[in-house]
Design a protein around this motif. Sequence first.
Motif, short mmCIF file in Angstrom:
data_model
loop_
_atom_site.label_atom_id
_atom_site.label_comp_id
_atom_site.label_asym_id
_atom_site.label_seq_id
_atom_site.Cartn_x
_atom_site.Cartn_y
_atom_site.Cartn_z
N ASN A 1 -25.51 -71.40 4.39
CA ASN A 1 -26.20 -70.47 3.50
C ASN A 1 -25.22 -69.50 2.87
O ASN A 1 -24.33 -68.97 3.52
CB ASN A 1 -27.26 -69.70 4.30
N GLY A 2 -25.39 -69.24 1.57
CA GLY A 2 -24.55 -68.29 0.87
C GLY A 2 -23.30 -68.86 0.27
O GLY A 2 -22.53 -68.14 -0.34
N VAL A 3 -23.06 -70.16 0.42
CA VAL A 3 -21.88 -70.80 -0.17
C VAL A 3 -22.16 -71.16 -1.63
O VAL A 3 -23.24 -71.66 -1.96
CB VAL A 3 -21.48 -72.06 0.61
N GLN A 4 -21.17 -70.93 -2.49
CA GLN A 4 -21.23 -71.40 -3.86
C GLN A 4 -20.02 -72.30 -4.12
O GLN A 4 -18.88 -71.90 -3.88
CB GLN A 4 -21.20 -70.23 -4.85
N VAL A 5 -20.28 -73.51 -4.60
CA VAL A 5 -19.23 -74.46 -4.96
C VAL A 5 -19.34 -74.68 -6.47
O VAL A 5 -20.36 -75.16 -6.96
CB VAL A 5 -19.37 -75.79 -4.19
N THR B 1 -17.16 -68.38 -1.91
CA THR B 1 -17.19 -69.11 -3.17
C THR B 1 -15.96 -69.99 -3.29
O THR B 1 -14.83 -69.52 -3.13
CB THR B 1 -17.25 -68.14 -4.36
N LEU B 2 -16.18 -71.27 -3.57
CA LEU B 2 -15.12 -72.23 -3.81
C LEU B 2 -15.20 -72.61 -5.29
O LEU B 2 -16.16 -73.24 -5.72
CB LEU B 2 -15.30 -73.46 -2.93
N ARG B 3 -14.20 -72.20 -6.07
CA ARG B 3 -14.24 -72.37 -7.52
C ARG B 3 -13.00 -73.13 -8.01
O ARG B 3 -11.88 -72.78 -7.64
CB ARG B 3 -14.30 -71.00 -8.21
N SER B 4 -13.21 -74.14 -8.82
CA SER B 4 -12.06 -74.85 -9.39
C SER B 4 -11.48 -74.05 -10.54
O SER B 4 -12.19 -73.33 -11.24
CB SER B 4 -12.47 -76.24 -9.86
N GLU B 5 -10.18 -74.19 -10.73
CA GLU B 5 -9.50 -73.45 -11.79
C GLU B 5 -9.79 -74.07 -13.16
O GLU B 5 -9.96 -73.35 -14.15
CB GLU B 5 -8.00 -73.44 -11.52
#
Length: 421
Positions: A170-174, A145-149
């Motif tokens: 597959n399975g990546v969340q941005v 998971t790549l999540r902005s603050e």
Amino acid sequence: MKMKTGVMIFLLAASAAFAQTEDETPPMLPLPEVLQIATDLQAAELARIVAELRNPSDVVLASFTNKTDFGGGGPLRGPLYVTPMAPVPKKTYVPKNAPDTLQRFIDLANPGDELIVAPGTYDMGGRQLNQEGPATRLVIDKPLTLRSEKGAEETFIVGGPSTRCIYMTNGVQVIGFTIMSGETMKEGPEGNKFTALSGGGVWSEPGGLLVNCTVVSNTALWYGGGLYGGSAVRCIFTANTARRSGGGAVNARLGSCLVQYNRAAHFGGGTHRCELMNCTVTHNRAEVMGGGISFGTAQNTVTHHNQTLLSAHNFFNTEMSFCCSMPKADGPGNIGAEPGFKNTDQGVFLPVYDSPLIDAGTNNYMLVDLVGNPRILDGNNNRHARIDIGAYEYVHPKADSNGNGISDREEIAGRSEHPAE
């Protein structure tokens, strides 16, 4: 008069020929609920790593591949193993002035990890996935998971000339980024039209997911100026361009998304071969047919004020139900009426109090709208809550959908940084 008729016949014949070539586009793979599949794939990849360390001959339980059906592929190709123990995922904070590029942090992360990214513009680094493809700013080749603050308003992933913004396996969340100014290779056809020449903003395997992202001003030589593949929830696609079809998105699943001001040279100025659920598709343009939507399916979606040079301005060859469009589409629950947007001149496509979109959809699993308001609300205050058509749920000032004595508007304003309009 004869000359005008002849030109029209020629253009219609040309559009039929183009439509036949569009059938070459690989079909979108069916997926279960998108958030669950992303979570499951991250857990499965963690288990696979542990299993290989313990015993490479562990029994194969399942495999996940899209090479044949999806027109290209990424690195998640091996079988998925199951083991009773897996490493604990960790969170890593990526500071704004880190000496390493964001790609470096992705390379060091383990499957299942979450990267929290500080506000800023990330426009450095990049690599090629294969010899024929464009450079890609961020290659996310493991399920994480790549999540902005601070959200998309303050965090930017920027592509460049012949540089796509993001590749997702597959399975990546941005989550929570503005993805902008990416483009595929500028020339073809030596490049693979589904990989090297498609997906200017994002190219995703079927199990990749965008959430709360703004995808803007990206370009593809063939398909999907903004997005090719994967899924997007509560995202905005604006001013993306495809020199073939699908200015905003192609072969993707979109839920509670706004698709606006995108353009395609052939079909689907907004979307092409996509599955839309509770979306608003408006002010897009295609040169041939399907200014808004082409060759896809749509539920609880409004498609209005789109344009083409020929016909089928709002939709073309699209299976629609509980949608609002002009003309009215065939199918259950569809309506043909002006949608009653708040202020189209200013790009505000919220429904007004008497909009025909209110309480006109069919209830589904989309439980939050584009701005984070809950669905399903009693938008016309008749004591019967029903989901609205479009990306936004209208919040009636006096309705109390859950019957707790507090109006919906007061409840939303009390728990959200973005009170209802």
